[in-house]
Structure formats: structure tokens, C-alpha cells
Design a protein around this motif. Structure first.
Motif, PDB file in Angstrom:
ATOM      1  N   LYS A  92       0.816  -1.214   0.000  1.00 16.31           N
ATOM      2  CA  LYS A  92       0.000   0.000   0.000  1.00 16.31           C
ATOM      3  C   LYS A  92       0.847   1.261   0.000  1.00 16.31           C
ATOM      4  CE  LYS A  92      -4.121   1.855   0.005  1.00 16.31           C
ATOM      5  NZ  LYS A  92      -3.652   3.227  -0.268  1.00 16.31           N
ATOM      6  N   LYS A  99       8.599  -0.417   8.405  1.00 11.23           N
ATOM      7  CA  LYS A  99       7.810  -0.512   9.633  1.00 11.23           C
ATOM      8  C   LYS A  99       7.768  -1.940  10.168  1.00 11.23           C
ATOM      9  CE  LYS A  99       4.844   3.519   8.895  1.00 11.23           C
ATOM     10  NZ  LYS A  99       3.459   4.034   8.871  1.00 11.23           N
ATOM     11  N   GLY A 114      -0.353  -7.311   9.179  1.00 10.11           N
ATOM     12  CA  GLY A 114      -1.087  -6.055   9.183  1.00 10.11           C
ATOM     13  C   GLY A 114      -2.464  -6.221   8.575  1.00 10.11           C
ATOM     14  N   ASP A 115      -3.094  -5.098   8.256  1.00 12.06           N
ATOM     15  CA  ASP A 115      -4.414  -5.103   7.640  1.00 12.06           C
ATOM     16  C   ASP A 115      -4.279  -5.171   6.114  1.00 12.06           C
ATOM     17  OD1 ASP A 115      -5.485  -4.837  10.180  1.00 12.06           O
ATOM     18  OD2 ASP A 115      -5.648  -2.646  10.026  1.00 12.06           O
ATOM     19  N   TYR A 130     -12.404  -4.212   3.344  1.00 13.75           N
ATOM     20  CA  TYR A 130     -11.335  -3.755   4.242  1.00 13.75           C
ATOM     21  C   TYR A 130     -11.199  -4.791   5.348  1.00 13.75           C
ATOM     22  CZ  TYR A 130      -8.604  -0.336   6.982  1.00 13.75           C
ATOM     23  OH  TYR A 130      -7.622   0.317   7.673  1.00 13.75           O
ATOM     24  N   LYS A 132      -9.690  -5.453   8.504  1.00 13.91           N
ATOM     25  CA  LYS A 132      -9.035  -4.927   9.708  1.00 13.91           C
ATOM     26  C   LYS A 132      -8.925  -6.074  10.698  1.00 13.91           C
ATOM     27  CE  LYS A 132      -9.217  -1.074  12.966  1.00 13.91           C
ATOM     28  NZ  LYS A 132      -7.904  -0.543  12.569  1.00 13.91           N
ATOM     29  N   THR A 151       0.004 -10.243   4.177  1.00 14.95           N
ATOM     30  CA  THR A 151       0.532  -9.219   5.082  1.00 14.95           C
ATOM     31  C   THR A 151       1.549  -9.812   6.051  1.00 14.95           C
ATOM     32  OG1 THR A 151      -1.084  -9.444   6.899  1.00 14.95           O
ATOM     33  CG2 THR A 151      -1.722  -8.072   5.003  1.00 14.95           C
ATOM     34  N   PRO A 193      -0.895  -2.071  12.943  1.00 12.44           N
ATOM     35  CA  PRO A 193      -2.304  -1.693  12.775  1.00 12.44           C
ATOM     36  C   PRO A 193      -2.529  -0.675  11.660  1.00 12.44           C
ATOM     37  CG  PRO A 193      -1.384  -0.540  14.641  1.00 12.44           C
ATOM     38  CD  PRO A 193      -0.292  -1.440  14.131  1.00 12.44           C
ATOM     39  N   GLU A 194      -2.254  -1.097  10.448  1.00 10.05           N
ATOM     40  CA  GLU A 194      -2.506  -0.266   9.274  1.00 10.05           C
ATOM     41  C   GLU A 194      -2.562  -1.163   8.041  1.00 10.05           C
ATOM     42  OE1 GLU A 194       1.390   1.558   7.494  1.00 10.05           O
ATOM     43  OE2 GLU A 194       1.388   1.974   9.653  1.00 10.05           O
ATOM     44  N   VAL A 195      -3.114  -0.624   6.960  1.00  5.99           N
ATOM     45  CA  VAL A 195      -3.175  -1.389   5.713  1.00  5.99           C
ATOM     46  C   VAL A 195      -1.777  -1.492   5.119  1.00  5.99           C
ATOM     47  CG1 VAL A 195      -4.080  -1.463   3.364  1.00  5.99           C
ATOM     48  CG2 VAL A 195      -5.554  -0.724   5.242  1.00  5.99           C
ATOM     49  N   THR A 196      -1.331  -2.711   4.900  1.00  4.44           N
ATOM     50  CA  THR A 196      -0.014  -2.917   4.306  1.00  4.44           C
ATOM     51  C   THR A 196      -0.088  -3.477   2.882  1.00  4.44           C
ATOM     52  OG1 THR A 196       0.169  -5.139   5.279  1.00  4.44           O
ATOM     53  CG2 THR A 196       1.064  -3.301   6.553  1.00  4.44           C
TER      54      THR A 196
END
Length: 250
Positions: A92, A99, A114-115, A130, A132, A151, A193-196
Motif C-alpha cells: 500500500k 515498519k 497487518g491489515d 477492508y 481490519k 501481510t 495496525p494499518e493497511v499494508t
């Protein structure tokens, strides 16, 4: 810390540039990038070769399917950590690996996840779903949980100890591997905790009712392979969790 990223592809000329460039544009400098092609009949190989030495290793030969190709990549990997990004999908943003590595270094974990979002195959700015994921809690697999496979970045030493992808399963080998690593052998996880990863909608695992039925049978087989017993509702909850992915996330 050296990170190996593996892309497996067969006739992916239409989308593989997005995947490759999402890897090559990462800000983290120490990346080994391996592309495994199943001897594509389109111009996939020409596209890959056009990147020259920026791709560390390129193999183009017949294979026994997706998970066989992934195992080939694992055997070639020399990084401390291994991640996969398929030819329909892309990272993304360009700080994903940076990270991820930071989490490995600060938490001493065995794997990071991740997400994930599912995007329209033509207009990749349009989000269809999405995913999550949230923090992992022990026993979560019994409640239909799993992290998005692509992910996941996992230490190569874990693969060496616990093995790669089983070829007994056609569509759920990634589920079996994560079940074996996380639920059975309890590797230590960290959550970013984010979209990867952005995945184009319409892949085999997300397609027809027939495929979903086969996947459910294979999910059950994944538990048997590992000598584990799910709850009677475990494998019903797994697809039902996807309903939440259709809701807007804020």
C-alpha cells in the motif's frame, strides 16, 4: 536485518508491474527480491527481466501450482525474514517493510502481520473490502480468525523449523501454514495496525460458491493434518467474518 520478498506469478503481465514496483520502491534498503514464474505464456518474463539486477533472482519454469512456487521461493531465500506479494497485489505504501522490520527489532517477535484491503481490479483506488484484523489473542483460530496471508512477514528460521506450504491442499495451504505456525506452535506475533497490502478482488479464494465450498473442506482438512480439533462452529465463523470486511472502517 535482511528481508526476502517473493512474488509468484503465472501469466501476470497485466498486473505484475504494480507488484514489482511496490517492492522496488520500498524505503528499506536491505531487500532480497525473488520472482518465481510458472513458465508464463504471455510476456510476464520479459517484464520481469526488464528490471535487470534490481530483481535479485528470477526463475521461470513449470511448477505444480501456487504453493509449489512459494516453496521454491522459500528454498532460494537468504533473508532473516520472508514475505510474499503475489502478482495481482501490491504494498500500500513504500514504508511497509521499514515498519515491519522496526517491529521485529523492537518486539523480538517471530512474525508480523497487518491489515489488508481488496480493491477493484481495474480501478485500484476503489476499495471493495477492508480486512481490519486486530491484535491476535491465543485461541483466536478457534473463532474463525486468521491474519491476511500476504501481510505476514515471518522469520526464515520458523519456516526451516516448521516447514513450508503443503501441496496436499489446493486453496487453503496458506491457512494450514498459519494454523500450524500460530495456533499449534504458538510463534510470537506482532500486529502492525494499518493497511499494508492491497489485493485485487476476484482471486480464486474469493470467487464462486463452489470454490468457497472446496476451501471450507480444505480448511477442515488443515485441522486434521495438524492433529487439531476445531469447535463445531469454527469453520462456519471463518467465512462469516468476511461480512465485517464489507463495512466502512474509520
Amino acid at each position: 536485518m535482511k528481508v526476502t520478498i517473493i512474488t509468484v506469478v503465472f501469466n501476470g503481465a497485466a498486473t505484475i508491474r504494480d507488484s514489482i514496483e511496490s517492492v522496488l520502491n520500498q524505503t528499506y534498503p536491505n531487500i532480497e527480491y525473488i520472482v518465481i514464474d510458472g513458465r508464463s505464456t504471455d510476456n510476464t518474463a520479459d517484464i520481469v527481466r526488464s528490471y535487470g539486477s534490481r530483481i535479485t533472482r528470477f526463475v521461470s519454469e513449470p511448477d505444480k501450482g501456487l504453493y509449489d512456487a512459494m516453496n521454491k521461493g522459500l528454498r532460494l531465500a537468504t533473508g532473516d525474514v520472508v514475505g510474499f506479494i503475489n502478482s495481482d497485489d501490491f504494498y500500500k505504501h513504500n514504508q511497509v517493510v521499514e515498519k515491519v522490520v522496526r517491529l521485529f527489532e523492537t518486539t523480538d517477535c517471530d512474525g508480523v502481520y497487518g491489515d489488508e484491503i481488496y480493491v477493484n481490479p481495474v480501478n485500484t483506488e476503489k476499495i471493495d473490502r477492508y480486512w481490519k484484523v486486530g491484535e491476535y489473542k491465543e485461541g483466536a483460530f478457534l473463532w474463525g480468525w486468521m491474519p491476511p496471508h500476504l501481510t505476514c512477514f515471518i522469520k526464515r528460521s520458523v519456516y526451516e523449523k516448521l516447514g513450508g506450504y503443503t501441496l496436499e491442499l489446493k486453496s487453503s495451504s496458506d491457512y494450514e501454514l498459519l494454523l500450524r505456525f500460530i495456533h499449534k506452535n504458538k510463534i510470537k506475533l506482532s500486529y502492525l495496525p494499518e493497511v499494508t497490502v492491497a489485493m485485487r478482488s476476484g482471486g480464486v479464494s474469493n470467487a464462486t460458491l463452489k470454490h468457497r465450498w472446496r476451501a471450507n473442506r480444505e480448511d477442515r482438512q488443515a485441522w486434521r493434518i495438524n492433529g487439531l480439533r476445531p469447535y463445531f462452529f469454527t469453520l462456519l465463523l471463518k467465512p462469516l467474518r468476511k461480512l465485517d470486511q464489507l463495512l466502512p472502517k474509520f
